[in-house]
Design a protein around this motif. Sequence first.
Motif, mmCIF file in Angstrom:
data_model
loop_
_atom_site.group_PDB
_atom_site.id
_atom_site.type_symbol
_atom_site.label_atom_id
_atom_site.label_comp_id
_atom_site.label_asym_id
_atom_site.label_seq_id
_atom_site.Cartn_x
_atom_site.Cartn_y
_atom_site.Cartn_z
ATOM 1 N N GLN A 18 0.823 -1.210 0.000
ATOM 2 C CA GLN A 18 0.000 0.000 0.000
ATOM 3 C C GLN A 18 0.860 1.264 0.000
ATOM 4 O OE1 GLN A 18 -2.543 0.699 3.513
ATOM 5 N NE2 GLN A 18 -4.263 0.672 2.090
ATOM 6 N N TYR A 19 1.968 1.224 0.753
ATOM 7 C CA TYR A 19 2.896 2.362 0.787
ATOM 8 C C TYR A 19 3.470 2.639 -0.602
ATOM 9 C CZ TYR A 19 7.331 4.762 1.703
ATOM 10 O OH TYR A 19 8.394 5.630 1.668
ATOM 11 N N VAL A 20 3.884 1.582 -1.303
ATOM 12 C CA VAL A 20 4.430 1.754 -2.654
ATOM 13 C C VAL A 20 3.360 2.275 -3.601
ATOM 14 C CG1 VAL A 20 5.402 0.516 -4.622
ATOM 15 C CG2 VAL A 20 6.219 0.014 -2.324
ATOM 16 N N HIS A 21 2.141 1.730 -3.483
ATOM 17 C CA HIS A 21 1.056 2.173 -4.362
ATOM 18 C C HIS A 21 0.745 3.652 -4.145
ATOM 19 C CE1 HIS A 21 -2.724 2.235 -6.531
ATOM 20 N NE2 HIS A 21 -3.342 2.646 -5.440
ATOM 21 N N ARG A 22 0.690 4.088 -2.899
ATOM 22 C CA ARG A 22 0.403 5.492 -2.628
ATOM 23 C C ARG A 22 1.558 6.391 -3.062
ATOM 24 N NH1 ARG A 22 -1.314 6.146 3.382
ATOM 25 N NH2 ARG A 22 -2.107 8.145 2.626
ATOM 26 N N ASN A 23 2.783 5.893 -2.965
ATOM 27 C CA ASN A 23 3.914 6.658 -3.474
ATOM 28 C C ASN A 23 3.847 6.792 -4.995
ATOM 29 O OD1 ASN A 23 5.620 7.833 -1.614
ATOM 30 N ND2 ASN A 23 6.731 5.945 -1.184
ATOM 31 N N GLU A 24 3.397 5.725 -5.648
ATOM 32 C CA GLU A 24 3.214 5.808 -7.105
ATOM 33 C C GLU A 24 2.176 6.873 -7.452
ATOM 34 O OE1 GLU A 24 3.771 2.036 -9.757
ATOM 35 O OE2 GLU A 24 2.677 1.415 -7.975
ATOM 36 N N GLN A 25 1.069 6.857 -6.729
ATOM 37 C CA GLN A 25 0.037 7.865 -6.985
ATOM 38 C C GLN A 25 0.580 9.273 -6.772
ATOM 39 O OE1 GLN A 25 -3.073 6.487 -4.272
ATOM 40 N NE2 GLN A 25 -4.312 5.846 -6.013
ATOM 41 N N LEU A 26 1.313 9.465 -5.678
ATOM 42 C CA LEU A 26 1.871 10.783 -5.384
ATOM 43 C C LEU A 26 2.857 11.213 -6.464
ATOM 44 C CD1 LEU A 26 2.377 13.225 -3.566
ATOM 45 C CD2 LEU A 26 4.015 11.834 -2.280
ATOM 46 N N THR A 27 3.720 10.298 -6.885
ATOM 47 C CA THR A 27 4.711 10.642 -7.907
ATOM 48 C C THR A 27 4.035 11.015 -9.220
ATOM 49 O OG1 THR A 27 6.283 9.116 -6.870
ATOM 50 C CG2 THR A 27 6.769 9.814 -9.111
ATOM 51 N N ARG A 28 2.965 10.315 -9.574
ATOM 52 C CA ARG A 28 2.249 10.667 -10.807
ATOM 53 C C ARG A 28 1.585 12.041 -10.676
ATOM 54 N NH1 ARG A 28 2.244 6.265 -14.061
ATOM 55 N NH2 ARG A 28 2.485 4.224 -13.048
ATOM 56 N N GLU A 29 1.040 12.333 -9.494
ATOM 57 C CA GLU A 29 0.440 13.653 -9.296
ATOM 58 C C GLU A 29 1.491 14.759 -9.402
ATOM 59 O OE1 GLU A 29 -1.541 13.597 -5.563
ATOM 60 O OE2 GLU A 29 -2.966 12.025 -6.127
ATOM 61 N N ILE A 30 2.648 14.536 -8.798
ATOM 62 C CA ILE A 30 3.707 15.535 -8.874
ATOM 63 C C ILE A 30 4.240 15.637 -10.299
ATOM 64 C CG2 ILE A 30 5.979 16.192 -7.996
ATOM 65 C CD1 ILE A 30 3.746 16.498 -5.979
ATOM 66 N N LEU A 31 4.257 14.501 -11.002
ATOM 67 C CA LEU A 31 4.683 14.533 -12.408
ATOM 68 C C LEU A 31 3.725 15.383 -13.245
ATOM 69 C CD1 LEU A 31 6.621 13.539 -14.590
ATOM 70 C CD2 LEU A 31 5.185 11.486 -14.827
ATOM 71 N N ASP A 32 2.432 15.238 -13.005
ATOM 72 C CA ASP A 32 1.458 16.098 -13.698
ATOM 73 C C ASP A 32 1.675 17.562 -13.333
ATOM 74 O OD1 ASP A 32 0.350 13.871 -14.846
ATOM 75 O OD2 ASP A 32 -1.244 13.663 -13.363
ATOM 76 N N LEU A 33 1.968 17.816 -12.066
ATOM 77 C CA LEU A 33 2.223 19.189 -11.643
ATOM 78 C C LEU A 33 3.455 19.753 -12.349
ATOM 79 C CD1 LEU A 33 1.725 21.645 -9.810
ATOM 80 C CD2 LEU A 33 3.033 20.454 -8.025
ATOM 81 N N MET A 34 4.523 18.948 -12.450
ATOM 82 C CA MET A 34 5.728 19.413 -13.130
ATOM 83 C C MET A 34 5.468 19.657 -14.607
ATOM 84 S SD MET A 34 8.059 19.983 -11.030
ATOM 85 C CE MET A 34 9.157 20.416 -12.376
ATOM 86 N N THR A 35 4.563 18.867 -15.197
ATOM 87 C CA THR A 35 4.200 19.110 -16.598
ATOM 88 C C THR A 35 3.537 20.480 -16.742
ATOM 89 O OG1 THR A 35 3.912 16.734 -16.945
ATOM 90 C CG2 THR A 35 2.919 18.207 -18.558
ATOM 91 N N ARG A 36 2.671 20.816 -15.808
ATOM 92 C CA ARG A 36 2.031 22.135 -15.857
ATOM 93 C C ARG A 36 3.047 23.252 -15.609
ATOM 94 N NH1 ARG A 36 -1.913 19.278 -12.838
ATOM 95 N NH2 ARG A 36 -1.303 20.336 -10.905
ATOM 96 N N LEU A 37 3.976 23.013 -14.682
ATOM 97 C CA LEU A 37 4.997 24.029 -14.434
ATOM 98 C C LEU A 37 5.894 24.214 -15.648
ATOM 99 C CD1 LEU A 37 6.108 23.226 -10.761
ATOM 100 C CD2 LEU A 37 4.513 24.977 -11.553
ATOM 101 N N GLU A 38 6.160 23.117 -16.364
ATOM 102 C CA GLU A 38 6.959 23.235 -17.591
ATOM 103 C C GLU A 38 6.236 24.111 -18.618
ATOM 104 O OE1 GLU A 38 8.669 20.536 -21.286
ATOM 105 O OE2 GLU A 38 7.476 19.623 -19.706
#
Length: 425
Positions: free
Chosen positions: A150-170
């Motif tokens: 569950q910890y790994v799964h939630r980290n995956e979700q968080l990383t994808r959310e931050i990746l989307d955020l970085m795409t918007r910042l780009e």
Amino acid sequence: MKMRTKPRAIWLYAVLLGAFSLVAHAQDVPLGANVESLLDFARSRNPEYASMRYEAEAAAERVTPAGALPDPKFRTELRDITRMGDQSPTLAPARVGSTRYLLMQDVPWLGKRDLKREIAELDARGADGRASGTWAELAARIKTAYSQLQYVHRNEQLTREILDLMTRLEKIAQVRYAGGLAAQQDVIRAQVEQTGMKSELVALENERRQWQARLNALLARPSASPLAVPERLRTLPAPAQLDPRALEERVRTKNPQLFAEEARIRSAEKNRELTYKNRYPDFTLGVSPIQYQGSVKEWELMVELNLPLQQGSRRAQERESEAMLSAAQARRDATANQVLGELAENLSGFDAARRTETLAATSLLPQSELTFKAALAGYETGKVDFATLLDAQRQIRQARQGRIKAQAEAQLRLAEIERILGEDL
């Protein structure tokens, strides 16, 4: 009547069809949505736990034979098979000089059978304790693997959310670069951050597969069998349920290891009593009819006993039983010290994880979000540079990761506490 019955039949058919479809859908859903389903599956499928259960059943079946009398013995003696040389040798009881039939029964000294039965009962209790301990260990490993998955799964979700955020910042950086308001380095740094996050996603995916394979091994399933996405965290117990003194008392009475060690001590005590009773003789009782030709004309009674004259041997056995009792007591004390130390350690770790999660949720995360919003607004107006914006984004990510990690740590500590208790809180 027909017009009324037809809609009712259609409605009943629809309900049954829906029920069957729900059952079929439930059967198609893989395990892993919650830890309870995994524990239920493992309880009936795990071979290690099954072997311990069978050993406990085998130990329970030894109780009755341990307290039973030995099987009686029957002997036949054909005497004077040549009738003082008057005939050829024969094995017919009616033609020999006499035939002696002897029925014998071994009878232990008073109290020995009861002690042997009590020792077998205590050994069976010890086997039950070991089986319970095996299940507690297995359940803790499943809970740990589930919380890590569950910890790994939630980290995956968080990383994808931050990746989307970085795409918007780009995109924001590209717009500002196109307007001459920012350097090209801002765009490149945003792309570098995204590449790093994609690498992290690859590592997290690999870790998730490893934990899935480990869980499937604990469930005695093929390593590639599908597991559902973990849906929820286990509810943490209230602070009142984690009172150290109350838990210590529960550990002393319910911990499977201590239960097995207590049974071993009681068994050693009974074995010592049995060893001291070996100072007294055991008996063999017998009855013997004697046949002459076609009829029984004599009856004999027999009593036999062993003479406990080997005192050196018996004293050594008695000293052995005393030493085994002392060893069992020392082992129980060592086990108690170990499990109570582990309990205190995990209670402290659980409390620290809970406090860390509370700080992250109520203080660090809101502050990080405010900092990021201010940095984003400042970057859009040219008041702060892109490095400051990235630092604010990293703070949000670290705060959320810290909260997820603290929650996972609390779940791990809870699993260990329940393993030590031998039951759920």
